[in-house]
Design an enzyme around this catalytic site. Structure first.
Site, PDB file in Angstrom:
ATOM      1  N   SER A 111       0.526  -1.166  -0.044  1.00 59.38           N
ATOM      2  CA  SER A 111      -0.163  -0.484   0.450  1.00 59.38           C
ATOM      3  C   SER A 111       1.144   1.670  -0.223  1.00 59.38           C
ATOM      4  O   SER A 111       0.749   2.099  -0.606  1.00 59.38           O
ATOM      5  CB  SER A 111      -1.022  -0.401   1.315  1.00 59.38           C
ATOM      6  OG  SER A 111      -0.788  -0.179   1.897  1.00 59.38           O
ATOM      7  N   HIS A 129      -2.276  -8.871   1.939  1.00 61.34           N
ATOM      8  CA  HIS A 129      -1.805  -7.612   2.840  1.00 61.34           C
ATOM      9  C   HIS A 129      -2.873  -7.407   3.182  1.00 61.34           C
ATOM     10  O   HIS A 129      -3.077  -8.328   4.647  1.00 61.34           O
ATOM     11  CB  HIS A 129      -1.486  -6.702   1.352  1.00 61.34           C
ATOM     12  CG  HIS A 129      -1.315  -5.485   1.879  1.00 61.34           C
ATOM     13  ND1 HIS A 129      -0.485  -5.278   2.818  1.00 61.34           N
ATOM     14  CD2 HIS A 129      -0.426  -3.663   1.580  1.00 61.34           C
ATOM     15  CE1 HIS A 129       0.543  -3.784   2.733  1.00 61.34           C
ATOM     16  NE2 HIS A 129      -0.434  -3.320   2.136  1.00 61.34           N
ATOM     17  N   HIS A 154       5.664 -13.326   7.460  1.00 66.55           N
ATOM     18  CA  HIS A 154       5.737 -11.409   7.001  1.00 66.55           C
ATOM     19  C   HIS A 154       7.084 -12.125   5.669  1.00 66.55           C
ATOM     20  O   HIS A 154       7.934 -12.001   6.000  1.00 66.55           O
ATOM     21  CB  HIS A 154       6.119 -10.457   8.550  1.00 66.55           C
ATOM     22  CG  HIS A 154       5.796  -9.604   7.865  1.00 66.55           C
ATOM     23  ND1 HIS A 154       6.944  -8.518   7.196  1.00 66.55           N
ATOM     24  CD2 HIS A 154       4.598  -8.867   8.096  1.00 66.55           C
ATOM     25  CE1 HIS A 154       6.301  -7.023   7.015  1.00 66.55           C
ATOM     26  NE2 HIS A 154       5.126  -6.952   7.702  1.00 66.55           N
TER      27      HIS A 154
HETATM   28  N1  NMX Z   1       0.561 -20.070   5.740  1.00 70.21           N
HETATM   29  C1  NMX Z   1       0.904 -20.874   5.227  1.00 70.21           C
HETATM   30  N2  NMX Z   1       2.358 -20.553   4.424  1.00 70.21           N
HETATM   31  C2  NMX Z   1       2.806 -19.360   4.626  1.00 70.21           C
HETATM   32  C3  NMX Z   1       2.931 -18.905   5.635  1.00 70.21           C
HETATM   33  C4  NMX Z   1       1.499 -18.569   6.418  1.00 70.21           C
HETATM   34  N3  NMX Z   1       1.021 -17.938   6.978  1.00 70.21           N
HETATM   35  N4  NMX Z   1       3.442 -17.299   4.563  1.00 70.21           N
HETATM   36  C5  NMX Z   1       3.750 -18.173   4.128  1.00 70.21           C
HETATM   37  N5  NMX Z   1       4.011 -19.211   3.811  1.00 70.21           N
HETATM   38  C6  NMX Z   1       4.540 -19.754   3.002  1.00 70.21           C
HETATM   39  C7  NMX Z   1       4.486 -18.633   1.370  1.00 70.21           C
HETATM   40  O1  NMX Z   1       3.291 -19.037   1.066  1.00 70.21           O
HETATM   41  C8  NMX Z   1       5.495 -19.277   0.593  1.00 70.21           C
HETATM   42  O2  NMX Z   1       4.854 -20.515   0.040  1.00 70.21           O
HETATM   43  P1  NMX Z   1       5.470 -21.163  -1.775  1.00 70.21           P
HETATM   44  O3  NMX Z   1       7.181 -21.117  -1.234  1.00 70.21           O
HETATM   45  O4  NMX Z   1       4.903 -22.484  -1.606  1.00 70.21           O
HETATM   46  O5  NMX Z   1       4.654 -20.430  -2.217  1.00 70.21           O
HETATM   47  C9  NMX Z   1       6.752 -19.705   1.971  1.00 70.21           C
HETATM   48  O6  NMX Z   1       5.957 -19.628   2.889  1.00 70.21           O
HETATM   49  C10 NMX Z   1       7.934 -18.364   1.801  1.00 70.21           C
HETATM   50  O7  NMX Z   1       7.265 -17.072   2.045  1.00 70.21           O
HETATM   51  P2  NMX Z   1       7.447 -15.944   3.066  1.00 70.21           P
HETATM   52  O8  NMX Z   1       8.902 -15.673   1.797  1.00 70.21           O
HETATM   53  O9  NMX Z   1       8.045 -16.718   4.589  1.00 70.21           O
HETATM   54  O10 NMX Z   1       6.350 -15.328   2.763  1.00 70.21           O
HETATM   55  P3  NMX Z   1       6.445 -13.386   1.865  1.00 70.21           P
HETATM   56  O11 NMX Z   1       7.477 -12.797   2.274  1.00 70.21           O
HETATM   57  O12 NMX Z   1       6.120 -14.468   0.288  1.00 70.21           O
HETATM   58  O13 NMX Z   1       5.257 -12.954   1.611  1.00 70.21           O
HETATM   59  C11 NMX Z   1       3.076 -13.545   3.811  1.00 70.21           C
HETATM   60  C12 NMX Z   1       4.144 -12.538   3.447  1.00 70.21           C
HETATM   61  C13 NMX Z   1       2.806 -12.088   4.746  1.00 70.21           C
HETATM   62  C14 NMX Z   1       2.028 -12.931   2.307  1.00 70.21           C
HETATM   63  C15 NMX Z   1       3.171 -14.450   4.213  1.00 70.21           C
HETATM   64  O14 NMX Z   1       3.571 -14.654   4.873  1.00 70.21           O
HETATM   65  C16 NMX Z   1       1.581 -14.520   3.908  1.00 70.21           C
HETATM   66  O15 NMX Z   1       0.862 -15.367   3.178  1.00 70.21           O
HETATM   67  N6  NMX Z   1       0.870 -14.930   5.327  1.00 70.21           N
HETATM   68  C17 NMX Z   1      -0.762 -14.565   5.027  1.00 70.21           C
HETATM   69  C18 NMX Z   1      -1.255 -13.926   4.821  1.00 70.21           C
HETATM   70  C19 NMX Z   1      -1.039 -12.727   6.077  1.00 70.21           C
HETATM   71  O16 NMX Z   1      -1.245 -12.493   7.637  1.00 70.21           O
HETATM   72  N7  NMX Z   1      -0.838 -11.499   5.415  1.00 70.21           N
HETATM   73  C20 NMX Z   1      -0.833  -9.864   5.968  1.00 70.21           C
HETATM   74  C21 NMX Z   1       0.990  -9.586   6.140  1.00 70.21           C
HETATM   75  C22 NMX Z   1       0.620  -8.308   6.826  1.00 70.21           C
HETATM   76  N8  NMX Z   1      -0.361  -6.844   6.514  1.00 70.21           N
HETATM   77  O17 NMX Z   1      -0.275  -6.217   7.061  1.00 70.21           O
HETATM   78  O18 NMX Z   1      -0.300  -6.290   5.190  1.00 70.21           O
HETATM   79  C1  MLT Z   2       2.642  -3.730   6.532  1.00 68.29           C
HETATM   80  O1  MLT Z   2       1.357  -3.389   7.303  1.00 68.29           O
HETATM   81  O2  MLT Z   2       2.029  -2.382   5.154  1.00 68.29           O
HETATM   82  C2  MLT Z   2       2.249  -4.976   6.425  1.00 68.29           C
HETATM   83  O3  MLT Z   2       3.203  -5.503   7.187  1.00 68.29           O
HETATM   84  C3  MLT Z   2       3.376  -5.989   4.970  1.00 68.29           C
HETATM   85  C4  MLT Z   2       4.300  -5.309   4.702  1.00 68.29           C
HETATM   86  O4  MLT Z   2       4.950  -4.143   5.387  1.00 68.29           O
HETATM   87  O5  MLT Z   2       5.256  -6.047   3.900  1.00 68.29           O
END
Ligand code: NMX
Ligand code: MLT
Length: 444
Positions: A241, A271, A317
């Protein structure tokens, strides 16, 4: 106006520092880019500049160098409350100093002066089909305000070095109106009320929002929302964002266009929308087990979620490698005020079980909770139970950080963003050069 004066006084020194870096040290290498980063969503590529906040992977966010506990302790408090005034946080982000109570109140007073929303914006929202997602309504309302942009109006007549002044005007106008628009969307969408909420100049940002949403415990909810808006405000510049807002603003689009773009990025389930998914997941657990399950039941349920190909929302994260201090601040808030709430107890159990499950799965780089893992639980406690509204709340908070960044980006003359792309073949050629094929071993 206080923010204008304070930024103005600092500008020459900041401009000088940036000029020195750009002119005298432009070729100094900051980072190298790997193929993993190019194909992996630019993760960890250090290529953005901001002084508003910084996310340390091992510690979490610092706003202008201050951790969340420090911010909550040092910023001036709202009358009769323990949480800081949101106006004080905006001052901190914009100016880089902890304000006095009077200075924080000056920002609050600016908001009160600017909170009136033109009728046509409400009509724009009202005209949309009932089932429209609240984030769509919110983003559209922000865009609808664009025709009042001071920046767009003055663009042809002002010099570059005062762009930031118009940007600041727009940012104050926009952030003042957001709680009113969000409250209107809430009351219209879920209660069918088509009444323009009124901002009360004698109340602060948090209390105004609580009153306009008409929750029953106005004072308790105002405390939560002060905390909520503050912790959601900024998370350095690379999150989707903030980055979408910055990128759009870098074309000299005004803050309405830029923030609307930021909201559209926030609306994705990886996100901001994760906060609506999180509470949904917790309630699914609660319904399945008729309350808080045992540790073993939750362990199995978490694995079932992963095995069905879904992520566990609220965990993981891109940058953080520890539990998110924004999560911890909300957990502390809940444990102080309503520790017996069933969903709070469940969220705590999830915090105990899910990191272990994610570690066992071995994919997520950070198995700890992020900000979204508990924010919906707290909303639920105060009676705001319409999940799909939660990202709008995140958006009101996020506006504070991204608009502060927008103002400073214009003040420092940050250029249009335009990174370079490559083709797959080019990457393969880079690999061939870096790792030339070894000749096959010859028979002895
Ligand atoms: N549950 C299951 N799998 C996960 C999770 C989770 N909570 N977090 C990461 N992974 C997987 C991810 O999908 C990826 O799998 P693949 O290689 O098959 O694509 C692998 O672990 C490696 O991912 P990371 O490098 O640890 O995480 P990345 O930086 O790509 O993504 C998020 C970060 C936040 C998008 C990811 O952790 C996620 O999808 N979390 C759940 C959704 C979430 O809580 N989002 C909110 C973020 C915070 N915000 O405020 O925006
Ligand atoms: C945020 O507050 O924007 C989320 O934690 C996602 C991020 O920092 O990548």
């Amino acid at each position: 106006m206080i923010l204008h004066e304070k930024i103005s006084a600092q500008l020459p020194a900041w401009r000088d520092r940036i000029r020195t870096l750009a002119k005298e040290h432009a070729d100094v290498v900051v980072d190298t880019v790997t193929i993993g980063e190019v194909v992996g969503g630019m993760r960890d590529t250090k290529s953005l500049l901001t002084d508003i906040s910084y996310v340390d992977p091992g510690e979490g966010i610092r706003f202008r160098g201050m951790s969340i506990p420090e911010v909550l302790k040092k910023l001036p408090k709202a009358r009769g409350g323990k949480m800081p005034l949101v106006g004080g946080l905006y001052y901190l982000l914009m100016v880089g100093e902890v304000p006095t109570k009077e200075q924080a109140m000056e920002v609050e007073a600016e908001w009160a002066k600017r909170a009136d929303v033109p009728d046509y914006v409400f009509k724009t929202i009202k005209t949309m089909p009932k089932e429209t997602h609240p984030m769509t309504l919110f983003s559209q309302a922000v865009l609808a305000l664009q025709n009042g942009s001071v920046f767009a109006e003055r663009y042809h007549s002002m010099k570059r070095d005062i762009y930031w002044e118009a940007a600041l005007e727009d940012s104050l106008n926009l952030t003042a109106k957001l709680p009113v628009i969000a409250a209107y969307i809430y009351r219209l969408k879920y209660f069918g009320e088509n009444k323009k909420p009124r901002y009360n100049p004698r109340q602060d940002y948090g209390l105004n929002f609580a009153r306009m949403t008409k929750v029953s415990d106005k004072k308790g909810y105002a405390e939560l929302m002060r905390l909520y808006f503050i912790i959601h405000s900024d998370h350095e510049s690379g999150n989707a964002s903030a980055h979408a807002t910055h990128l759009t603003g870098s074309t000299l689009s005004d803050v309405y266009y830029a923030f609307s773009a930021g909201l559209n990025a926030l609306a994705g389930p990886l996100h901001g929308l994760a906060n609506q998914e999180c509470l949904g997941w917790l309630i699914e657990v609660k319904n399945k087990f008729g309350g808080v399950p045992t540790r073993d039941e939750l362990y199995k349920f978490s694995w079932d979620t992963l095995n069905s190909g879904h992520v566990i929302p609220g965990y993981g994260h891109a940058v953080l490698r520890v539990p998110d201090p924004r999560y911890m601040a909300q957990l502390e808030f809940a444990k102080k005020r309503f520790p017996e709430d069933e969903l709070v107890r469940l969220a705590e159990l999830v915090f105990d079980v899910v990191p272990q499950v994610l570690k066992e799965q071995g994919k997520a780089k950070n198995p700890a909770p992020n900000v979204d893992a508990i924010s919906g639980t707290l909303q639920h406690y105060y009676g705001v139970r319409e999940f799909d509204f939660y990202t709008v709340l995140f958006g009101v908070g996020r506006a504070l950080g991204v608009t502060a960044n927008y103002v400073w980006a214009r003040a420092l003359g940050q250029p249009i963003e335009r990174p370079k792309s490559l083709t797959t073949k080019m990457l393969e050629d880079v690999v061939a050069q870096a790792e030339p094929e070894q000749p096959a071993p010859q028979p002895a």
